[in-house]
Design a protein around this motif. Sequence first.
Motif, PDB file in Angstrom:
ATOM      1  N   GLY A 117       0.834  -1.198   0.000  1.00  0.00           N
ATOM      2  CA  GLY A 117       0.000   0.000   0.000  1.00  0.00           C
ATOM      3  C   GLY A 117       0.865   1.241   0.000  1.00  0.00           C
ATOM      4  N   SER A 118       0.214   2.383  -0.229  1.00  0.00           N
ATOM      5  CA  SER A 118       0.998   3.607  -0.208  1.00  0.00           C
ATOM      6  C   SER A 118       0.168   4.783   0.267  1.00  0.00           C
ATOM      7  N   ALA A 119       0.886   5.768   0.805  1.00  0.00           N
ATOM      8  CA  ALA A 119       0.251   7.009   1.242  1.00  0.00           C
ATOM      9  C   ALA A 119       0.775   8.120   0.353  1.00  0.00           C
ATOM     10  N   ASN A 120      -0.124   8.938  -0.164  1.00  0.00           N
ATOM     11  CA  ASN A 120       0.260  10.109  -0.950  1.00  0.00           C
ATOM     12  C   ASN A 120      -0.047  11.323  -0.080  1.00  0.00           C
ATOM     13  N   ILE A 121       1.014  11.919   0.447  1.00  0.00           N
ATOM     14  CA  ILE A 121       0.819  12.924   1.493  1.00  0.00           C
ATOM     15  C   ILE A 121       1.086  14.333   0.982  1.00  0.00           C
ATOM     16  N   GLY A 122       0.161  15.233   1.310  1.00  0.00           N
ATOM     17  CA  GLY A 122       0.381  16.658   1.040  1.00  0.00           C
ATOM     18  C   GLY A 122       0.093  17.425   2.315  1.00  0.00           C
ATOM     19  N   LYS A 123       0.178  18.747   2.228  1.00  0.00           N
ATOM     20  CA  LYS A 123      -0.041  19.557   3.431  1.00  0.00           C
ATOM     21  C   LYS A 123      -1.528  19.597   3.800  1.00  0.00           C
ATOM     22  N   ARG A 124      -2.393  19.668   2.795  1.00  0.00           N
ATOM     23  CA  ARG A 124      -3.823  19.806   3.058  1.00  0.00           C
ATOM     24  C   ARG A 124      -4.573  18.478   2.874  1.00  0.00           C
ATOM     25  N   TYR A 125      -4.165  17.698   1.860  1.00  0.00           N
ATOM     26  CA  TYR A 125      -4.874  16.458   1.550  1.00  0.00           C
ATOM     27  C   TYR A 125      -3.934  15.264   1.680  1.00  0.00           C
ATOM     28  N   ALA A 126      -4.534  14.086   1.745  1.00  0.00           N
ATOM     29  CA  ALA A 126      -3.730  12.863   1.669  1.00  0.00           C
ATOM     30  C   ALA A 126      -4.587  11.805   0.985  1.00  0.00           C
ATOM     31  N   MET A 127      -3.946  10.978   0.187  1.00  0.00           N
ATOM     32  CA  MET A 127      -4.686   9.937  -0.540  1.00  0.00           C
ATOM     33  C   MET A 127      -3.956   8.606  -0.350  1.00  0.00           C
ATOM     34  N   PHE A 128      -4.737   7.560  -0.136  1.00  0.00           N
ATOM     35  CA  PHE A 128      -4.163   6.258   0.193  1.00  0.00           C
ATOM     36  C   PHE A 128      -4.611   5.244  -0.848  1.00  0.00           C
ATOM     37  N   GLU A 129      -3.665   4.458  -1.335  1.00  0.00           N
ATOM     38  CA  GLU A 129      -4.000   3.552  -2.440  1.00  0.00           C
ATOM     39  C   GLU A 129      -3.026   2.381  -2.481  1.00  0.00           C
ATOM     40  N   ALA A 130      -3.399   1.393  -3.294  1.00  0.00           N
ATOM     41  CA  ALA A 130      -2.497   0.279  -3.579  1.00  0.00           C
ATOM     42  C   ALA A 130      -1.368   0.816  -4.449  1.00  0.00           C
ATOM     43  N   ILE A 131      -0.260   0.077  -4.558  1.00  0.00           N
ATOM     44  CA  ILE A 131       0.787   0.582  -5.458  1.00  0.00           C
ATOM     45  C   ILE A 131       0.596   0.050  -6.882  1.00  0.00           C
ATOM     46  N   HIS A 132      -0.365  -0.848  -7.057  1.00  0.00           N
ATOM     47  CA  HIS A 132      -0.517  -1.491  -8.371  1.00  0.00           C
ATOM     48  C   HIS A 132      -1.649  -0.878  -9.188  1.00  0.00           C
ATOM     49  N   GLY A 133      -1.814  -1.379 -10.394  1.00  0.00           N
ATOM     50  CA  GLY A 133      -2.841  -0.876 -11.302  1.00  0.00           C
ATOM     51  C   GLY A 133      -4.176  -1.600 -11.143  1.00  0.00           C
ATOM     52  N   SER A 134      -5.075  -1.385 -12.122  1.00  0.00           N
ATOM     53  CA  SER A 134      -6.459  -1.860 -11.974  1.00  0.00           C
ATOM     54  C   SER A 134      -6.661  -3.305 -12.440  1.00  0.00           C
ATOM     55  N   ALA A 135      -5.604  -3.943 -12.933  1.00  0.00           N
ATOM     56  CA  ALA A 135      -5.614  -5.356 -13.335  1.00  0.00           C
ATOM     57  C   ALA A 135      -6.794  -5.730 -14.238  1.00  0.00           C
ATOM     58  N   PRO A 136      -6.952  -5.028 -15.373  1.00  0.00           N
ATOM     59  CA  PRO A 136      -8.103  -5.326 -16.252  1.00  0.00           C
ATOM     60  C   PRO A 136      -8.105  -6.786 -16.718  1.00  0.00           C
ATOM     61  N   ARG A 137      -6.909  -7.378 -16.861  1.00  0.00           N
ATOM     62  CA  ARG A 137      -6.855  -8.780 -17.311  1.00  0.00           C
ATOM     63  C   ARG A 137      -7.545  -9.713 -16.311  1.00  0.00           C
ATOM     64  N   MET A 138      -7.351  -9.438 -15.016  1.00  0.00           N
ATOM     65  CA  MET A 138      -8.004 -10.274 -13.997  1.00  0.00           C
ATOM     66  C   MET A 138      -9.523 -10.203 -14.137  1.00  0.00           C
ATOM     67  N   VAL A 139     -10.012  -8.984 -14.434  1.00  0.00           N
ATOM     68  CA  VAL A 139     -11.459  -8.801 -14.560  1.00  0.00           C
ATOM     69  C   VAL A 139     -11.950  -9.530 -15.813  1.00  0.00           C
TER      70      VAL A 139
END
Length: 384
Positions: free
Chosen positions: A290-312
């Motif tokens: 996982g990863s944290a994208n940190i700024g002064k006002r906002y922060a966003m948290f997400e996986a480090i990988h893509g949307s894996a369309p092939r799996m879908v």
Amino acid sequence: MISEEIRSKFERVVESQLARIEDMKTQGDFIDYSKLDKIIIGVCGGDGIGPMITGIAQHALEVLLADKIQAGKVEFRVIDGLTIERRAELGCAIPPDTLEELKACHVILKGPTTTPRAGDPWPNVESANVAMRKALDLFANVRPVKVPALGIDWTFYRENTEGGYAVGSQGVQIEDDLFLDFTVATTQGCERIARLAFDYASKTGKNRVSCVTKANIIKTTDGKFLNTCKMIAEEYPDVVFDDWYIDIMTAKLLDDKRRRDFKVFVLPNLYGDIITDEAAEIQGGVGTAGSANIGKRYAMFEAIHGSAPRMVQEGRAKYADPSSVLRASVMLLEHIGEVELANKLDRALDICMFEKPKYVLTGRDTGATAEDFTNYVLETIESL
Ligand code: IPM
Ligand code: MG
């Protein structure tokens, strides 16, 4: 001869970066969550396996934060306008109304979003990830990777708003045969990521920071990044500082004799992108990180990988590993000051992934489903 059109394109690139510098100069301090009456958590499912794994993480967070939700101190807001279909239809990286909804939140839990590339059926719009990082000025991409059995405990501080990503969608074709992209480094941008990495190293006692660049070749921008890290290192005499080139570092991450000595890494955007996939693979796959994208006002948290369309497409979405977004949720909890709950979820994940791995996720029907694994994590939390 350089045409007027190309000249003005160059000018626009330079001007946008000069304007960004002015913005950075006037930015305030980090938001203090303890002063807020209510923390608003936006949840953006994204594309492919995104809505499924993000839904799972939202559920886990709702269980952990139940008291706070009940007391009106935490609110979840589902934001569903960030699909590739909608972005393609509107021809933009983030639809304006969705950006407004995101900006009305404090922190965001985001599923992976599909990034079009040349030749795809979608219009080649900018990546929603990259656009969000820039629009919300989420300058630090923090990516922890640990493998307790090998003594590995790494934290990557990837610069998130500059480098090859800053104007990655604004390269220019000069004439038939010449193509140019840009890479960007600013004093303010280098200093803020370096300082955050050193602060973290100093506060946590993970007292070694390794700067990773290719400053011998990319002399101006990587040179600036490296020199800035060297300068900031002087403010932290308790933290050991060293510097490496990206090529040898990709090898050293596989060197069993040396790799456990690394602790905190600080690196420009593109190298951070590449090397964190390698590090995640060592941990058990990109689906575990996982990863944290940190700024002064906002922060966003997400996986480090893509949307894996092939799996879908292949009907394997339910076997996707949700631990990436669950690890991102640990970081979200920590970021909003819920350190105890963060530790609980982190501990439960360590047990379920490393210590008593009852379910193995393989991404296909040879392994467990995301739901089985998550139920096991939730049961484990109960038993802590
Ligand atoms: C990541 C991803 C993104 C990136 C993509 C999806 C735009 O690979 O978060 O590492 O390149 O940053
Ligand atoms: Mg990546």
